[in-house]
Design a protein around this motif. Structure first.
Motif, short mmCIF file in Angstrom:
data_model
loop_
_atom_site.label_atom_id
_atom_site.label_comp_id
_atom_site.label_asym_id
_atom_site.label_seq_id
_atom_site.Cartn_x
_atom_site.Cartn_y
_atom_site.Cartn_z
N GLY A 282 61.79 42.64 46.26
CA GLY A 282 61.59 43.51 47.37
C GLY A 282 59.95 43.63 47.47
N ASP A 283 58.63 43.22 46.52
CA ASP A 283 57.43 43.27 46.88
C ASP A 283 57.10 41.89 46.06
N ARG A 284 56.04 41.61 46.18
CA ARG A 284 55.53 40.38 45.53
C ARG A 284 53.96 40.59 45.37
N MET A 285 53.90 39.61 44.94
CA MET A 285 52.33 39.88 44.35
C MET A 285 51.69 38.67 45.21
N THR A 286 50.56 38.59 45.70
CA THR A 286 50.23 38.06 46.85
C THR A 286 48.70 36.93 46.81
N THR A 287 47.52 38.00 45.99
CA THR A 287 46.69 37.40 45.65
C THR A 287 46.04 38.37 44.38
N LEU A 288 45.43 37.29 43.89
CA LEU A 288 44.46 37.61 42.59
C LEU A 288 42.40 37.15 42.56
N LYS A 289 42.30 38.37 42.51
CA LYS A 289 40.73 37.43 42.14
C LYS A 289 39.95 38.43 40.70
N ALA A 290 39.55 37.96 40.19
CA ALA A 290 39.01 37.94 38.73
C ALA A 290 38.52 38.27 38.38
N THR A 291 37.40 39.44 37.95
CA THR A 291 35.85 38.75 36.94
C THR A 291 35.81 39.07 35.39
N LEU A 322 35.95 41.39 28.55
CA LEU A 322 36.74 41.81 29.56
C LEU A 322 37.13 40.74 29.93
N VAL A 323 38.51 40.02 30.61
CA VAL A 323 38.58 39.18 32.19
C VAL A 323 39.67 40.69 32.58
N THR A 324 39.11 41.03 34.13
CA THR A 324 40.00 41.24 34.76
C THR A 324 40.37 40.98 35.94
N CYS A 325 41.67 41.05 36.23
CA CYS A 325 42.34 40.17 37.50
C CYS A 325 43.18 41.58 39.13
N GLN A 326 42.65 41.51 39.65
CA GLN A 326 42.68 42.48 40.43
C GLN A 326 43.54 41.43 41.58
N ILE A 327 44.69 42.41 41.35
CA ILE A 327 46.06 41.76 42.14
C ILE A 327 46.80 42.58 43.15
N MET A 334 47.87 48.04 44.94
CA MET A 334 47.15 47.11 43.47
C MET A 334 47.72 47.88 42.78
N ILE A 335 46.64 46.08 41.56
CA ILE A 335 47.48 46.00 39.97
C ILE A 335 46.43 45.05 39.38
N ARG A 336 45.63 46.40 38.52
CA ARG A 336 44.88 45.89 37.85
C ARG A 336 45.35 45.82 36.20
N TRP A 442 54.39 36.22 36.38
CA TRP A 442 53.35 37.23 35.34
C TRP A 442 52.73 36.58 34.36
N CYS A 443 53.08 35.14 34.10
CA CYS A 443 52.10 34.73 33.62
C CYS A 443 51.25 33.21 34.90
N ALA A 444 51.35 33.74 35.66
CA ALA A 444 50.28 33.14 37.04
C ALA A 444 49.18 33.25 36.28
N PRO A 445 48.41 34.81 36.10
CA PRO A 445 47.11 34.84 36.42
C PRO A 445 45.87 34.00 35.39
N VAL A 446 47.17 33.57 34.12
CA VAL A 446 46.06 32.40 33.49
C VAL A 446 45.27 31.55 33.89
N PRO A 447 46.07 30.72 34.98
CA PRO A 447 45.58 29.65 35.77
C PRO A 447 44.42 30.28 36.92
N LEU A 448 45.70 31.04 37.49
CA LEU A 448 44.78 31.64 38.98
C LEU A 448 42.71 32.17 38.51
N SER A 449 43.57 33.04 37.29
CA SER A 449 41.83 33.86 37.41
C SER A 449 40.63 32.75 36.58
#
Length: 488
Positions: A282-291, A322-327, A334-336, A442-449
């Motif tokens: 019903g929803d999906r994660m669209t963008t990610l930005k990392a610090t 500390l690596v933070t992904c803002q999704i 928003m998901i942190r 759920w594993c996509a933040p690894v390469p996307l970060s």
């Protein structure tokens, strides 16, 4: 989202409407082709993010695995690849689940396979077949026709190759975190699952945590109102284990901190929040930005505690403490998601969920559950309340029925719940709670970060691994009560 009826998750899971929706084809595998045009999707997702969601086209004959159940199994026969700390403990766990047997065990170190087989025999179980001694021993094990499910607990760099091989051998697969570390590998596992019609599931035990599942139920019951944001993470001081010469074989996990700057392991915190937000349902994660912060913790620990003769002194650590992904999601939520394993701190997965009518926070309360809550109209006066009564009211059926048995399982019982549920799903022929699309997302933040950090924190697109099926509500971890088939 024009294809999604405007009904609440609460109603969809209530029974009548769910049955009607399923009868109408909502959430069916056949809906995969119903991907909306980019411009037709509502919410705040950017056009570029939606354009970037397009993945490789399906090959001829390749079909969605959404809502594809396991074929019923009288007994689930498990083959284990990787018998280090995690794999050996989980092997014992598989062996005690009703209707499950460990049929084969494998490790590149043959002595580990023999030791694990000996331990199973000593516990009164049948002796599994043993494989080991070479890097391709697992491939020999996969040739057997008496294995239904392959469980993989090797170092991260082997997960993709072994998971893919297991699917191609005709087995269902459970893979420890992450299922792969590269985006093209995640896509290939999705495609391989769709071609082989075998299920691949991330071994995300935290998705079965008692607080996490209660939080999920509360969100779907509407207790928090409209959920707008969530915060999760893997905050675990691993420094002593990372520098141990015996815990992680060949120091494989510490070496990842010399190879890349990335959120290696955010899934523990991300997955429960994603489930509560109906990601891929019903929803999906669209963008990610990392610090990322500077990499200070491991070098500091080495300086203080490791002898100058230790091999770690030849290493340079580059991953941030500390690596933070803002999704961002298609619905504007928003998901942190955070990853922090190389600095001193008490353990936490954070588990915070916020909506228009309340908030839940884990690892913050003083009661035995560790959670605290504030929801309207129950609460007021700017004062947190204990989570205990709410967890009792919204306790997931798996914990109500298995809580006592799970007490002896690993990680506070989460391992037992995950293994029991996996075996039950396979024996009863049900749809997996966590499918290959959840696992890849759920594993996509690894390469996307990695990609975002290389671009100085700019947002990057998150692929839609469902190829459009995310618009359809369907059940997942919020399952209804079902029985484990009797063992005869």
């Amino acid at each position: 989202m024009p294809e999604t009826p405007e009904v609440s998750r609460r109603l969809v899971l209530g029974g009548t409407l769910a049955a009607g929706a399923l009868a109408a084809g909502i959430g069916s595998a056949g809906s995969a082709s119903a991907a909306p045009a980019s411009g037709s999707v509502s919410g705040t997702a950017s056009a570029s993010a939606l354009a970037g969601a397009a993945g490789p086209r399906r090959r001829a004959g390749q079909k969605s695995m959404v809502n594809v159940p396991f074929e019923p199994h009288k007994t689930v026969r498990v083959g284990v690849i990787g018998l280090g700390n995690r794999g050996s403990g989980m092997t014992t766990g598989w062996s005690v689940i009703p209707g499950c047997v460990v049929a084969a065990v494998c490790d590149i170190r043959a002595d580990r396979a023999k030791r694990t087989a000996d331990q199973l025999v000593a516990a009164g179980k049948a002796r599994p077949a043993e494989f080991g001694g070479s890097a391709d021993s697992y491939a020999q094990m996969l040739k057997r026709d008496d294995i239904d499910l392959v469980y993989i607990a090797t170092p991260w760099e082997f997960h993709y190759e072994q998971g893919r091989a297991a699917l191609l051998s005709g087995k269902h697969v459970v893979v420890e975190l992450p299922i792969a570390t590269r985006l093209e590998e995640l896509w290939d596992l999705v495609d391989t699952s769709e071609r082989t019609r075998r299920n691949l599931m991330l071994s995300e035990n935290c998705s079965y945590g008692r607080n996490e599942l209660a939080m999920l139920k509360m969100a779907h019951e509407g207790l928090f109102g409209d959920v707008t944001n969530g915060h999760g993470g893997y905050m675990h001081d691993l420094r002593s284990l990372l520098f141990s010469d015996t815990y992680y074989t060949d120091s494989w996990r510490r070496l990842w901190h010399t190879r890349s700057t990335a959120s290696f392991y955010a899934m523990h915190g991300l997955a429960p929040i994603a489930a509560a937000m109906d990601i891929n349902r019903g929803d999906r994660m669209t963008t990610l930005k990392a610090t990322a912060t500077a990499a200070k913790g491991l070098a500091d620990y080495r300086e203080r505690f490791m002898p100058k003769s230790h091999p770690s002194w030849n290493e340079t650590y580059i991953n941030g403490d500390l690596v933070t992904c803002q999704i961002e999601t298609a619905k504007g939520r928003m998901i942190r998601a955070e990853h922090a394993v190389s600095s001193p701190r008490p353990y936490s997965r954070i588990n915070s969920l916020v909506g228009s009518r309340g908030i839940f926070e884990d690892y913050a309360g003083t009661s035995p559950t560790g959670g605290r809550i504030y929801v309207e109209p129950d609460h007021g006066g700017d004062t947190w309340r204990d989570f205990d009564a709410y967890r009792k009211e919204f306790d997931h059926w798996l914990w109500k029925e298995l809580g006592d048995e799970a007490e002896n399982g690993g990680h506070g019982g989460m391992d037992y719940i995950l293994q029991w549920r996996t075996v039950q799903l396979m024996r009863a022929g049900l749809v997996p709670d966590i499918d290959v699309y959840d696992s890849a997302s759920w594993c996509a933040p690894v390469p996307l970060s990695v990609k975002s950090l290389a671009a100085k924190g700019r947002p990057v697109d998150i692929p839609d691994f469902t190829r459009g099926s995310w618009v359809n509500l369907r059940t997942g971890l919020d399952s209804r009560t079902t029985e484990m088939p009797p063992v005869v």
